[in-house]
Motif scaffolding. Structure first.
Motif, mmCIF file in Angstrom:
data_model
loop_
_atom_site.group_PDB
_atom_site.id
_atom_site.type_symbol
_atom_site.label_atom_id
_atom_site.label_comp_id
_atom_site.label_asym_id
_atom_site.label_seq_id
_atom_site.Cartn_x
_atom_site.Cartn_y
_atom_site.Cartn_z
ATOM 1 N N PRO A 25 -5.451 3.347 7.979
ATOM 2 C CA PRO A 25 -4.768 2.132 7.221
ATOM 3 C C PRO A 25 -3.487 2.177 8.119
ATOM 4 O O PRO A 25 -2.884 0.865 8.403
ATOM 5 N N GLU A 26 -2.812 2.995 8.883
ATOM 6 C CA GLU A 26 -1.577 2.834 9.684
ATOM 7 C C GLU A 26 -1.881 2.003 10.785
ATOM 8 O O GLU A 26 -1.220 1.286 11.272
ATOM 9 N N LEU A 27 -3.060 2.169 11.797
ATOM 10 C CA LEU A 27 -3.620 1.567 12.604
ATOM 11 C C LEU A 27 -3.669 -0.020 12.190
ATOM 12 O O LEU A 27 -3.070 -0.989 13.167
ATOM 13 N N LEU A 28 -4.336 -0.196 11.195
ATOM 14 C CA LEU A 28 -4.543 -1.442 10.729
ATOM 15 C C LEU A 28 -3.120 -2.262 10.586
ATOM 16 O O LEU A 28 -2.893 -3.473 11.008
ATOM 17 N N ARG A 29 -2.209 -1.660 9.993
ATOM 18 C CA ARG A 29 -0.937 -2.165 9.751
ATOM 19 C C ARG A 29 -0.235 -2.532 10.901
ATOM 20 O O ARG A 29 0.606 -3.480 11.199
ATOM 21 N N SER A 30 -0.123 -1.495 11.771
ATOM 22 C CA SER A 30 0.406 -1.596 13.275
ATOM 23 C C SER A 30 -0.184 -2.801 13.861
ATOM 24 O O SER A 30 0.749 -3.751 14.489
ATOM 25 N N VAL A 31 -1.489 -3.109 13.839
ATOM 26 C CA VAL A 31 -1.971 -3.981 14.413
ATOM 27 C C VAL A 31 -1.446 -5.549 14.045
ATOM 28 O O VAL A 31 -1.038 -6.352 14.516
ATOM 29 N N PHE A 32 -1.645 -5.548 12.584
ATOM 30 C CA PHE A 32 -1.458 -6.583 11.739
ATOM 31 C C PHE A 32 0.220 -7.010 11.836
ATOM 32 O O PHE A 32 0.495 -8.302 11.568
ATOM 33 N N ARG A 33 0.824 -6.187 12.307
ATOM 34 C CA ARG A 33 2.336 -6.413 12.319
ATOM 35 C C ARG A 33 2.653 -7.535 13.575
ATOM 36 O O ARG A 33 3.560 -8.235 13.617
ATOM 37 N N GLN A 34 1.522 -7.558 14.386
ATOM 38 C CA GLN A 34 1.752 -8.233 15.653
ATOM 39 C C GLN A 34 1.331 -9.586 15.266
ATOM 40 O O GLN A 34 1.209 -10.734 16.024
ATOM 41 N N HIS A 35 0.498 -10.004 14.166
ATOM 42 C CA HIS A 35 -0.112 -11.137 13.743
ATOM 43 C C HIS A 35 0.657 -11.907 12.781
ATOM 44 O O HIS A 35 1.134 -11.306 11.787
ATOM 45 N N ALA A 36 1.216 -12.990 13.292
ATOM 46 C CA ALA A 36 2.106 -13.904 12.247
ATOM 47 C C ALA A 36 1.145 -14.608 11.225
ATOM 48 O O ALA A 36 0.136 -15.027 11.801
ATOM 49 N N ALA A 37 1.665 -14.526 10.108
ATOM 50 C CA ALA A 37 0.872 -15.088 8.991
ATOM 51 C C ALA A 37 1.912 -15.839 8.130
ATOM 52 O O ALA A 37 3.045 -15.815 7.930
ATOM 53 N N GLY A 38 1.280 -17.102 7.578
ATOM 54 C CA GLY A 38 1.931 -17.955 6.685
ATOM 55 C C GLY A 38 2.133 -17.154 5.199
ATOM 56 O O GLY A 38 1.599 -16.377 4.835
ATOM 57 N N VAL A 39 3.190 -17.326 4.708
ATOM 58 C CA VAL A 39 3.668 -16.669 3.328
ATOM 59 C C VAL A 39 3.521 -17.581 2.143
ATOM 60 O O VAL A 39 3.936 -18.840 2.064
ATOM 61 N N ALA A 40 2.645 -16.969 1.332
ATOM 62 C CA ALA A 40 2.336 -17.916 -0.007
ATOM 63 C C ALA A 40 2.778 -17.106 -1.139
ATOM 64 O O ALA A 40 2.857 -15.543 -1.016
ATOM 65 N N VAL A 41 2.832 -17.556 -2.371
ATOM 66 C CA VAL A 41 2.951 -16.782 -3.612
ATOM 67 C C VAL A 41 1.708 -17.336 -4.410
ATOM 68 O O VAL A 41 1.634 -18.613 -4.573
ATOM 69 N N ILE A 42 1.058 -16.522 -4.931
ATOM 70 C CA ILE A 42 0.147 -16.734 -5.683
ATOM 71 C C ILE A 42 0.462 -16.438 -7.349
ATOM 72 O O ILE A 42 1.059 -15.330 -7.508
ATOM 73 N N THR A 43 0.107 -17.328 -8.359
ATOM 74 C CA THR A 43 0.569 -17.110 -9.514
ATOM 75 C C THR A 43 -0.649 -17.238 -10.487
ATOM 76 O O THR A 43 -1.697 -17.982 -10.240
ATOM 77 N N ALA A 44 -0.418 -16.594 -11.672
ATOM 78 C CA ALA A 44 -1.876 -16.818 -12.763
ATOM 79 C C ALA A 44 -0.921 -16.582 -13.944
ATOM 80 O O ALA A 44 0.057 -16.032 -14.094
ATOM 81 N N ALA A 45 -1.742 -17.318 -15.181
ATOM 82 C CA ALA A 45 -1.035 -17.017 -16.326
ATOM 83 C C ALA A 45 -1.928 -16.135 -17.282
ATOM 84 O O ALA A 45 -3.078 -15.969 -16.980
#
Length: 168
Positions: free
Chosen positions: A15-35
């Motif tokens: 899991p730490e390897l995946l997190r470390s690699v994806f810290r290098q990947h810029a991603a758009g930020v969204a908020v998901i909502t539900a009722a």
């Protein structure tokens, strides 16, 4: 013969390897909502466009998340693209135990009863069509049924473990 790039020292999958690699990947930020019994929502950087016909999106949600029980049952979800000035909104929806729909959050009930956030760059209301198990998450696939791209603006981005803006 082609020269191979400097690959450095490889590490065993974790899991730490995946997190470390994806810290290098810029991603758009969204908020998901539900009722549900009350509105729920969470910050997501896993939002993707899946298909144009029919219009489908996907996002991941952790099954240990406080939002998961409602998202697991919801027929519809809201998808909100955050603007570069919405760091605090992103942080509120990312923080465990936060009052996400409290007085400081601008929101209203939208189509299909979905909570819609105000002031976002764009939003969609989507009908959930599948929830696919993926480790400790579920990948939700949903069909777009309504939306508004009109506000526009520069998106909020997540990179190196923090919310930031695009640079020219």
């Amino acid at each position: 013969m082609t020269a191979s790039p400097d690959l450095g020292t490889s590490r065993t999958a974790s899991p730490e390897l995946l997190r470390s690699v994806f810290r290098q990947h810029a991603a758009g930020v969204a908020v998901i909502t539900a009722a549900g019994a009350g509105p729920v929502g969470f910050t997501a950087t896993s939002l993707n466009s899946v298909a144009a016909e029919p219009p489908l999106i996907s996002f991941g949600v952790g099954t240990s998340s406080s939002s998961w029980p409602t998202v697991a049952e919801a027929e519809h979800v809201g998808v909100h693209i955050l603007g570069e000035d919405q760091h605090e909104l992103a942080a509120t929806f990312a923080r465990s135990g936060a009052d996400r729909f409290g007085p400081s959050t601008d929101w209203r009930t939208g189509p299909e009863g979905v909570p819609l956030l105000g002031g976002v760059v764009a939003w969609l209301v989507c009908r959930v069509v599948a929830r696919i198990p993926a480790g400790d998450h579920r990948i939700v696939i949903a069909e777009v049924i309504a939306g508004d791209p009109e506000r526009g603006g520069r998106p909020l981005v997540y990179h190196q473990g923090r919310f930031t803006a695009l640079r020219d």
